[in-house]
Scaffold this motif. Structure first.
Motif, PDB file in Angstrom:
ATOM      1  N   GLY A 190       0.832  -1.201   0.000  1.00 48.39           N
ATOM      2  CA  GLY A 190       0.000   0.000   0.000  1.00 48.39           C
ATOM      3  C   GLY A 190       0.860   1.241   0.000  1.00 48.39           C
ATOM      4  O   GLY A 190       1.848   1.326   0.729  1.00 48.39           O
ATOM      5  N   ASP A 191       0.476   2.210  -0.803  1.00 47.60           N
ATOM      6  CA  ASP A 191       1.295   3.420  -0.965  1.00 47.60           C
ATOM      7  C   ASP A 191       1.201   4.331   0.257  1.00 47.60           C
ATOM      8  O   ASP A 191       2.205   4.777   0.810  1.00 47.60           O
ATOM      9  N   GLU A 192      -0.011   4.586   0.716  1.00 46.27           N
ATOM     10  CA  GLU A 192      -0.219   5.488   1.859  1.00 46.27           C
ATOM     11  C   GLU A 192      -0.865   4.801   3.050  1.00 46.27           C
ATOM     12  O   GLU A 192      -0.667   5.203   4.185  1.00 46.27           O
ATOM     13  N   GLU A 193      -1.646   3.761   2.802  1.00 43.82           N
ATOM     14  CA  GLU A 193      -2.332   3.040   3.878  1.00 43.82           C
ATOM     15  C   GLU A 193      -2.157   1.549   3.657  1.00 43.82           C
ATOM     16  O   GLU A 193      -2.416   1.031   2.565  1.00 43.82           O
ATOM     17  N   LEU A 194      -1.713   0.851   4.693  1.00 45.52           N
ATOM     18  CA  LEU A 194      -1.389  -0.560   4.601  1.00 45.52           C
ATOM     19  C   LEU A 194      -2.587  -1.372   4.105  1.00 45.52           C
ATOM     20  O   LEU A 194      -3.693  -1.262   4.636  1.00 45.52           O
ATOM     21  N   TYR A 195      -2.360  -2.180   3.072  1.00 47.71           N
ATOM     22  CA  TYR A 195      -3.317  -3.128   2.499  1.00 47.71           C
ATOM     23  C   TYR A 195      -4.499  -2.480   1.782  1.00 47.71           C
ATOM     24  O   TYR A 195      -5.361  -3.187   1.260  1.00 47.71           O
ATOM     25  N   THR A 196      -4.557  -1.182   1.757  1.00 46.08           N
ATOM     26  CA  THR A 196      -5.772  -0.529   1.253  1.00 46.08           C
ATOM     27  C   THR A 196      -5.513   0.414   0.081  1.00 46.08           C
ATOM     28  O   THR A 196      -6.170   0.317  -0.960  1.00 46.08           O
ATOM     29  N   SER A 197      -4.598   1.351   0.261  1.00 45.25           N
ATOM     30  CA  SER A 197      -4.484   2.429  -0.733  1.00 45.25           C
ATOM     31  C   SER A 197      -3.781   1.950  -2.004  1.00 45.25           C
ATOM     32  O   SER A 197      -2.905   1.082  -1.970  1.00 45.25           O
ATOM     33  N   GLY A 198      -4.197   2.543  -3.117  1.00 45.97           N
ATOM     34  CA  GLY A 198      -3.580   2.258  -4.396  1.00 45.97           C
ATOM     35  C   GLY A 198      -2.322   3.077  -4.592  1.00 45.97           C
ATOM     36  O   GLY A 198      -1.951   3.919  -3.772  1.00 45.97           O
ATOM     37  N   TYR A 199      -1.660   2.821  -5.715  1.00 48.77           N
ATOM     38  CA  TYR A 199      -0.403   3.491  -6.036  1.00 48.77           C
ATOM     39  C   TYR A 199      -0.624   4.543  -7.115  1.00 48.77           C
ATOM     40  O   TYR A 199      -1.344   4.313  -8.084  1.00 48.77           O
ATOM     41  N   THR A 200      -0.008   5.684  -6.914  1.00 46.18           N
ATOM     42  CA  THR A 200      -0.095   6.756  -7.889  1.00 46.18           C
ATOM     43  C   THR A 200       0.788   6.437  -9.086  1.00 46.18           C
ATOM     44  O   THR A 200       1.669   5.561  -9.028  1.00 46.18           O
ATOM     45  N   ASP A 201       0.592   7.167 -10.163  1.00 49.93           N
ATOM     46  CA  ASP A 201       1.444   6.989 -11.340  1.00 49.93           C
ATOM     47  C   ASP A 201       2.905   7.247 -10.997  1.00 49.93           C
ATOM     48  O   ASP A 201       3.805   6.533 -11.464  1.00 49.93           O
ATOM     49  N   GLU A 202       3.144   8.268 -10.173  1.00 56.15           N
ATOM     50  CA  GLU A 202       4.519   8.595  -9.797  1.00 56.15           C
ATOM     51  C   GLU A 202       5.159   7.455  -9.001  1.00 56.15           C
ATOM     52  O   GLU A 202       6.325   7.100  -9.233  1.00 56.15           O
ATOM     53  N   SER A 203       4.403   6.855  -8.080  1.00 52.64           N
ATOM     54  CA  SER A 203       4.935   5.741  -7.294  1.00 52.64           C
ATOM     55  C   SER A 203       5.217   4.540  -8.179  1.00 52.64           C
ATOM     56  O   SER A 203       6.253   3.870  -8.044  1.00 52.64           O
ATOM     57  N   LEU A 204       4.304   4.240  -9.077  1.00 49.98           N
ATOM     58  CA  LEU A 204       4.511   3.113  -9.979  1.00 49.98           C
ATOM     59  C   LEU A 204       5.719   3.342 -10.886  1.00 49.98           C
ATOM     60  O   LEU A 204       6.469   2.402 -11.182  1.00 49.98           O
ATOM     61  N   ASP A 205       5.918   4.571 -11.300  1.00 47.62           N
ATOM     62  CA  ASP A 205       7.096   4.890 -12.124  1.00 47.62           C
ATOM     63  C   ASP A 205       8.380   4.606 -11.337  1.00 47.62           C
ATOM     64  O   ASP A 205       9.347   4.057 -11.880  1.00 47.62           O
ATOM     65  N   ARG A 206       8.388   4.973 -10.057  1.00 43.64           N
ATOM     66  CA  ARG A 206       9.582   4.741  -9.230  1.00 43.64           C
ATOM     67  C   ARG A 206       9.842   3.249  -9.049  1.00 43.64           C
ATOM     68  O   ARG A 206      10.988   2.792  -9.151  1.00 43.64           O
ATOM     69  N   TRP A 207       8.790   2.495  -8.776  1.00 41.76           N
ATOM     70  CA  TRP A 207       8.988   1.067  -8.607  1.00 41.76           C
ATOM     71  C   TRP A 207       9.397   0.405  -9.908  1.00 41.76           C
ATOM     72  O   TRP A 207      10.224  -0.521  -9.921  1.00 41.76           O
ATOM     73  N   ALA A 208       8.845   0.845 -11.005  1.00 45.45           N
ATOM     74  CA  ALA A 208       9.233   0.284 -12.303  1.00 45.45           C
ATOM     75  C   ALA A 208      10.712   0.532 -12.570  1.00 45.45           C
ATOM     76  O   ALA A 208      11.420  -0.356 -13.074  1.00 45.45           O
ATOM     77  N   ALA A 209      11.201   1.714 -12.223  1.00 51.46           N
ATOM     78  CA  ALA A 209      12.613   2.026 -12.445  1.00 51.46           C
ATOM     79  C   ALA A 209      13.502   1.119 -11.599  1.00 51.46           C
ATOM     80  O   ALA A 209      14.536   0.622 -12.070  1.00 51.46           O
ATOM     81  N   LYS A 210      13.128   0.905 -10.322  1.00 56.73           N
ATOM     82  CA  LYS A 210      13.915   0.015  -9.468  1.00 56.73           C
ATOM     83  C   LYS A 210      13.929  -1.409 -10.007  1.00 56.73           C
ATOM     84  O   LYS A 210      14.988  -2.051 -10.092  1.00 56.73           O
ATOM     85  N   ILE A 211      12.762  -1.903 -10.358  1.00 59.16           N
ATOM     86  CA  ILE A 211      12.663  -3.286 -10.833  1.00 59.16           C
ATOM     87  C   ILE A 211      13.418  -3.454 -12.142  1.00 59.16           C
ATOM     88  O   ILE A 211      14.110  -4.459 -12.355  1.00 59.16           O
ATOM     89  N   ARG A 212      13.321  -2.484 -13.021  1.00 61.22           N
ATOM     90  CA  ARG A 212      14.049  -2.559 -14.291  1.00 61.22           C
ATOM     91  C   ARG A 212      15.554  -2.624 -14.047  1.00 61.22           C
ATOM     92  O   ARG A 212      16.272  -3.402 -14.698  1.00 61.22           O
ATOM     93  N   ALA A 213      16.040  -1.840 -13.086  1.00 59.31           N
ATOM     94  CA  ALA A 213      17.474  -1.850 -12.787  1.00 59.31           C
ATOM     95  C   ALA A 213      17.897  -3.198 -12.200  1.00 59.31           C
ATOM     96  O   ALA A 213      18.926  -3.763 -12.595  1.00 59.31           O
ATOM     97  N   TRP A 214      17.118  -3.730 -11.262  1.00 62.74           N
ATOM     98  CA  TRP A 214      17.467  -5.023 -10.666  1.00 62.74           C
ATOM     99  C   TRP A 214      17.444  -6.127 -11.714  1.00 62.74           C
ATOM    100  O   TRP A 214      18.253  -7.054 -11.662  1.00 62.74           O
ATOM    101  N   SER A 215      16.523  -6.045 -12.650  1.00 64.39           N
ATOM    102  CA  SER A 215      16.353  -7.121 -13.631  1.00 64.39           C
ATOM    103  C   SER A 215      17.509  -7.208 -14.619  1.00 64.39           C
ATOM    104  O   SER A 215      17.586  -8.164 -15.390  1.00 64.39           O
ATOM    105  N   GLN A 216      18.408  -6.239 -14.613  1.00 61.36           N
ATOM    106  CA  GLN A 216      19.567  -6.317 -15.492  1.00 61.36           C
ATOM    107  C   GLN A 216      20.503  -7.446 -15.069  1.00 61.36           C
ATOM    108  O   GLN A 216      21.262  -7.971 -15.898  1.00 61.36           O
ATOM    109  N   THR A 217      20.463  -7.825 -13.796  1.00 64.31           N
ATOM    110  CA  THR A 217      21.398  -8.832 -13.300  1.00 64.31           C
ATOM    111  C   THR A 217      20.727  -9.996 -12.583  1.00 64.31           C
ATOM    112  O   THR A 217      21.416 -10.922 -12.153  1.00 64.31           O
TER     113      THR A 217
END
Length: 246
Positions: A190-217
């Motif tokens: 959860g982005d703001e509230e545990l188990y409940t709140s959704g993720y904003t576009d900005e948050s999803l962009d940040r997680w996508a960037a992290k996952i993309r970087a990790w997936s290189q190796t």
């Protein structure tokens, strides 16, 4: 390889919102597997399942689908990792290994009251199975007590090849942004509230960037656990779209 999915799939609030209205409950996994390539099994945390359940789940999903398995709370929360041999044997003999090539990582989530104890962890890691039928078995550990900020913790995971779960808990529990194994395991509660709140576009962009970087190796598994208002499948689809090959 990147696999994106949800933590569990049997949630009444999803019916008529994510699942089509009137979809039989026994077809919910097949529906989810038509959109995602992995799911985290929550039921194995609460109770031992039966071999026929694992066989049924496998039959309802495509050949390349993968199940991450949440370890038994009897081991993590009741026995608190102590003397796990018999309980671990019963857990593995419940049928989980029948998933074969569809068996993904095991997730071991510790209770918020369990403190960092390097000897206890090392003993637990030593009894975890590392292979079955010639295939490696992977394990990830999610911790929730602040004592795991101890500088000895992450090197201990690296030594044993255990992934440190990168968990977004809406600032409720400790969050360790570290990768300690040959795969990364992400849980988005959860982005703001545990188990409940959704993720904003900005948050999803940040997680996508992290996952993309990790997936290189390394391989990456990411599961949304913000299920209360059917946000998990929505956010999982949005994250998967950001990470889709161009």
């Amino acid at each position: 390889m990147i696999r994106i999915g949800t933590s569990g799939w049997t949630y009444p609030p999803w019916r008529g919102v994510y699942y089509p209205k009137g979809l039989p409950h026994e077809q919910e996994l097949a529906h989810l597997a038509g959109e995602f390539d992995s799911v985290e099994v929550n039921g194995t945390f609460y109770a031992l399942q039966k071999p026929e359940s694992f066989r049924k789940w496998s039959a309802q999903t495509p050949d390349d689908f993968v199940f991450a398995i949440k370890g038994s709370r009897f081991i993590t929360h009741m026995k608190r990792l102590r003397d796990p041999h018999d309980a671990l044997s019963r857990f593995l003999e419940s049928g989980v290994l029948t998933l074969g090539p569809k068996l993904g990582p095991f997730l071991w989530q510790l209770p918020p009251t369990l403190r960092f104890d390097p000897a206890l962890l090392a003993d637990f890691f030593a009894v975890l199975p590392r292979a079955h039928d010639g295939r490696p078995l992977r394990h990830a550990l999610e911790v929730r007590h602040d004592s795991f900020r101890d500088p000895r913790f992450l090197p201990l995971l690296e030594e044993h090849g255990i992934a440190s779960v990168v968990a977004d808990t809406a600032r409720t529990f400790i969050e360790l942004d570290a990768v300690t194994a040959d795969f990364a395991y992400v849980r988005l509660h959860g982005d703001e509230e545990l188990y409940t709140s959704g993720y904003t576009d900005e948050s999803l962009d940040r997680w996508a960037a992290k996952i993309r970087a990790w997936s290189q190796t390394r391989d990456v598994y990411a599961y949304f656990d913000n299920d209360a208002k059917a946000m998990a499948p929505r956010d999982a689809k949005a994250l998967a779209a950001r990470l889709a090959p161009e």
